[in-house]
Design an enzyme around this catalytic site. Structure first.
Site, PDB file in Angstrom:
ATOM      1  CG  HIS A   1      -1.819  -4.987  -6.541  1.00 36.29           C
ATOM      2  ND1 HIS A   1      -3.036  -4.661  -7.083  1.00 36.29           N
ATOM      3  CD2 HIS A   1      -1.259  -5.860  -7.395  1.00 36.29           C
ATOM      4  CE1 HIS A   1      -3.193  -5.316  -8.226  1.00 36.29           C
ATOM      5  NE2 HIS A   1      -2.130  -6.040  -8.432  1.00 36.29           N
TER       6      HIS A   1
ATOM      7  CG  ASP B   1      -2.519  -3.155 -16.256  1.00 35.13           C
ATOM      8  OD1 ASP B   1      -1.343  -3.051 -16.655  1.00 35.13           O
ATOM      9  OD2 ASP B   1      -3.377  -2.276 -16.443  1.00 35.13           O
TER      10      ASP B   1
ATOM     11  CD  GLU C   1     -10.724  -3.990 -16.907  1.00 35.95           C
ATOM     12  OE1 GLU C   1     -11.236  -3.534 -17.931  1.00 35.95           O
ATOM     13  OE2 GLU C   1     -10.710  -3.375 -15.823  1.00 35.95           O
TER      14      GLU C   1
END
Length: 951
Positions: free
Chosen positions: A386, A109, A113
């Site tokens: 994003h 992703d 993380e």
């Protein structure tokens, strides 16, 4: 070597590429988009982490003082990473796949993380082929093709930020939690963000406990504007008597006292005054003293970010934050929406064009603004790379076109509507305020106010209306029509109704409102909110009452200790600043070691040694980010605690000052106690603000040890009694005089639905018969069903599995039990699932009927009887009548017949002995071969971008 299919991405140099994603559910769809020449595998989330116990620490580090935490604080906070035991087979598969390819694409992703997972994969796989990052924010053919065509290097700043967060959380938890074990209760946990979230919930409950109700009255009128008016009648409320404003709820403080504001005189009406005023106005003439009408405009809401999606799904769909994120993850992996962990409200040009096209198609050009709407993110340090959460693709599928069902359909529809609405015209209308005066013959002039709103053009409200956290609050599409009124127009009072009110304590947090508060305080990250709430509820700091989050007394004790002895660590400003610091690391403006040094050793703490001699001397480190004033450093805080009065920390007075009744948090539960030493247990699900002095006195009137005789066991002829015990209510048999000293009476804990006052002899005999033998499994092991301190469960040898309800202890069949054991065991204690639907009281028992999700499908229960839904029953359309019918059928059948399998005497083992055996076996299982040393991690620093083959 097979070539890539036409129109599909081609591998570099005609070779094969290994693409590694996080979730296995993405593999099939991404592989179909990439075609031949690509092997797509999943890491199944994180592949390695800090050790979670001594058994996972490699042998070479066993003697190290820092190995307990997995972080070497003396040497630049170097972490010790080990491959998770359940990921060893995954890593073998990935290494086998890597040996067959010419390129590695890490497609985890696109967040911190995910970046960290990619780095860990590189460290473990040690690829000898080029390795790059492949990032995408939606799973569509176009997005995947663009990701393959535009790989990038690993962002080591993002990796550093994630690693710093992980180390901060590990040090906080491992250093502070032992203090809680010693001073409050064993096995408690503290967390850097979870403790702050718990404090918020506790502070709200404190406000509710301290709150004192105030009563006030006002006067509601229904006025008649004449038969020709439309509408002829409309409501108004008294606002002034003479020059004094009538006091409302907002004018009272939390102690119930009226707060007089500067330059304003208030009148506090009571019932007698209000009724007298109503009587005097019955014959008074009413007239319009003024009409104020203004244009009304409401702009669309921005597209969803993670937090606003969690809040709206909670308000509109009743989803928890965890449920929202789980369903959103499924939608993302299925290619229906873009990435769901985002701080950004920005839509790409592609998304704007798709939304505008659908607005024209569905609502017409009248609802489409002349220019696209652009939303700037209001979140500090938002990751603008994003997009907002939106439907995936160049064109949006309507909900009906997706083929989705259930939760996925409902959440997709919410996201789709919000996205479409964001590109529609404003809602327009008029808001009107009418001031009306009436003067009684023997009193002062009274002023009434009527407010109305008329929407003349709904605009975006045709597609979407945001919900509110206020109970009964009106939405943006609410209208209140008033007749056309003119100044000095005469009106007649149709009715005058005195209305009494009481001020209400501040509302408890719900999941949506707690998420909103955390975001307002800039605590945590949107992607972490769901796990924060899951953590504080699963660890018995918070429980749910309806949708409200209620703290336990245990949370009160833990929060008090942290506030008094670790005030900086639960300070809202400090926690928010730490998020800013992590953002600084992610952007390359702060150094990981400097930040960790300040946190652990204190501001200006232990400096990193620097050899300044020679031409190759390292450059001076970046200036450390400032920490809040007074921050001493975690190491000093936990080592210089001073005297802590554990009893005082866990003791809270009940009622007014001078009361001798207190509530205490003990190691085995919460209880009330008075000056005479009498004690009584407190129900774990009693909200703290409801534990009044009156209730505590009532509980103490039936203290622990008092018993109620239920009758005589027809088989043993022994008396059976019900008692309140140290661990809660239970039933037991009274042994006859002269019984052997080693004879033990049968006992059984009461179910949650039972009480000492109402339990029957029949219930008691069933409880004392436990554990119930369900049968012998296919492997020859006996399976029993029993009730424990943490709820109902199955036991087979040393393997225990939780049951979803206490009734299953008597109802579960051998086939159902074996189905449970066929599933992989879940670690930890799962939080109770929220009901899927609430259907009102059952006509037979009077208890509330709810629909829940169980191991064997959805079922309806009234807390006493469970009935599985039939194949044709849908949760969304289930009526109260149908639910009552299912429960009635189940009652008529009675409990499932007991199995006749006889218990083997050899299996009868004392609980403590079984527990020891279980512990011993678990310890042996954890003695896995030593993991690889941390040298790979050390040697890898500084982290080089993985853009070429390592030498």
């Amino acid at each position: 070597m097979a070539k890539a299919a036409a129109g599909r991405p081609k591998t570099g140099g005609g070779g094969r590429s290994l693409v590694i994603v996080e979730s296995p559910t993405k593999v099939a769809s991404i592989a179909s988009y990439l075609g031949d020449g690509y092997i797509v595998e999943s890491s199944r989330g994180h592949v390695r982490d800090l050790p979670t116990g001594a058994a996972e620490v490699p042998a070479k580090y066993k003697g190290e003082k820092w190995a307990r935490t997995g972080v070497d604080v003396e040497h630049d906070f170097e972490p010790l990473y080990v491959v998770n035991p359940d990921k060893k087979s995954t890593m073998r598969s990935l290494k086998d796949a890597l040996a067959q390819v010419d390129q590695l694409l890490l497609a985890t992703d696109d967040d911190r993380e995910g970046e960290a997972i990619a780095w860990h994969l590189l460290q473990e796989l040690k690829p000898k082929v080029p390795a790059r990052r492949m990032v995408f924010r939606e799973i569509t053919p176009k997005a995947i093709a663009e990701a393959v065509a535009n790989p990038r290097d690993l962002d080591t700043d993002l990796v550093d930020a994630q690693e710093t967060r992980r180390i901060l959380d590990r040090l906080y938890g491992y250093e502070v939690s032992p203090v809680l074990w010693k001073k409050v209760m064993p096995r408690l946990s503290a967390g850097r963000v979870q403790s702050v979230a718990t404090r918020l919930v506790v502070e709200r409950e404190r406000e509710r406990i301290a709150f004192r109700t105030a009563s006030y009255w006002d006067l509601d009128a229904v006025l008649d504007a004449g038969a020709e008016a439309e509408p002829p009648h409309f409501p108004a409320r008294l606002t002034r008597v003479g020059e004094r404003r009538v006091a409302q709820g907002r004018d009272f403080d939390s102690h119930g006292q009226l707060v007089n504001r500067p330059n304003e005189v208030l009148v506090h009406l009571d019932e007698a005054q209000t009724r007298a005023l109503a009587a005097s106005l019955e014959t008074a003439p009413f007239r319009v003293a003024g009409v104020d009408s203004k244009p009304y405009t409401r702009k669309p809401y921005a597209p969803f970010r993670t937090t606003t999606l969690q809040q709206e799904a909670g308000r509109k769909l009743g989803f928890t934050a965890q449920r929202t994120m789980s369903v959103a993850q499924d939608l993302y992996e299925g290619g229906f929406i873009t990435y769901m962990r985002t701080d950004s409200s920005v839509l790409s040009d592609t998304a704007i064009n798709a939304a505008r096209a659908q607005v024209t198609q569905l609502f017409g050009s009248d609802y489409l603004p002349s220019a696209p709407r652009v939303y700037a993110s209001k979140v500090k340090n938002a990751q603008e790379a994003h997009e907002a959460v939106r439907p995936a693709g160049d064109t949006f599928r309507t909900p009906a076109q997706t083929g989705l069902r259930g939760d996925q359909f409902r959440l997709y529809e919410l996201i789709w509507m919000r996205t479409i609405a964001s590109q529609m015209k404003d809602a327009e209308g008029f808001s009107t305020t009418v001031r009306i005066e009436a003067t009684p013959a023997d009193g002062e002039r009274c002023t009434f106010v009527a407010s109305g709103r008329t929407i003349t053009f709904h605009g975006f409200l045709k597609a979407y209306v945001e919900s509110t956290d206020e109970p009964g609050g009106s939405g943006d599409d609410a209208q209140a029509r008033l007749p056309q009124l003119r100044e000095d127009q005469e009106l007649r009072a149709e009715s005058l109704t005195p209305a009494g009110h009481e001020t209400r304590p501040p509302a408890r947090y719900t999941e949506p409102s707690l998420v909103a508060k955390l975001e307002e305080l800039e605590i945590g990250r949107p992607s972490t909110y769901a796990s924060i709430i899951r953590t504080i509820t699963s660890r018995d700091y918070v429980f749910k009452k309806g949708s409200a989050l209620v703290p336990t007394w245990l949370a009160f004790a833990v929060t008090r200790l942290l506030e008094e002895h670790f005030p900086g660590l639960v300070d809202y400003k400090f926690t928010a600043q730490m998020e800013d610091t992590l953002d600084e690391i992610a952007s390359g403006n702060a150094e990981r070691v400097a930040v960790l040094t300040d946190f652990y050793f204190g501001a200006g703490g232990k400096p990193a040694p620097v050899d300044a001699s020679g031409p190759d001397a390292p450059a001076a480190p970046a200036a450390p980010v400032e920490v809040p004033s007074g921050h001493e450093g975690l190491q000093r805080l936990v080592s210089e605690l001073g005297d802590i009065d554990a009893r005082r920390l866990s003791t809270f007075p009940i009622g007014d000052l001078g009361s001798d009744v207190v509530v205490r948090v003990g190691r085995y539960g919460t209880y009330v106690e008075d000056s005479e030493g009498r004690r009584a247990n407190v129900d774990d699900e009693l909200p703290p603000d409801e534990l009044t002095l009156e209730l505590a006195t009532e509980l103490l009137s039936k203290p622990m040890g008092e018993e109620r005789e239920l009758g005589t066991d027809p088989e043993t002829h022994r008396t059976v009694v019900a008692k309140q015990g140290r661990f809660g209510p239970y039933v037991t048999e009274v042994l006859e005089e002269g019984a052997p000293k080693n004879a033990k009476p049968r006992t059984g804990s009461l179910f949650a639905s039972m009480s000492v006052d109402t339990v029957t002899l029949e219930d008691a005999l069933k409880l004392m018969s436990l554990p119930r033998v369900v049968g012998v499994g296919a492997d020859g092991e006996e399976i029993t069903a029993q009730n424990g301190r943490y709820g109902p469960y199955l036991k087979k040898g040393t393997d225990s599995r939780s049951l979803t309800s206490e009734d299953e202890i008597f109802d579960i069949t051998l086939e159902q039990a074996e189905a449970i054991y066929a599933q992989p065991k879940q670690r930890g204690r799962a939080a109770a699932k929220p009901p899927l639907a609430e259907l009102g009281p059952d006509p037979v028992s009077g208890r509330p009927m709810v629909v829940k999700d169980g191991r064997f499908g959805a079922y309806v229960t009234d807390g006493e009887v469970n009935a599985t839904l039939r194949r044709d029953d849908e949760v969304a359309t289930l009526t109260a009548e149908r639910a009552a019918e299912l429960l009635a059928e189940k009652r008529a059948k009675g409990p499932a017949p007991k199995k006749t399998t006889r218990r083997a005497p050899a299996k009868k083992t004392a609980t403590k002995s079984a527990a020891k055996t279980t512990t011993a076996k678990k310890a042996a299982a954890k003695k896995a071969p030593a993991a690889k040393s941390a040298a790979a991690k050390t040697a890898a620093k500084p982290r080089a971008a993985a853009s070429s083959s390592p030498s």
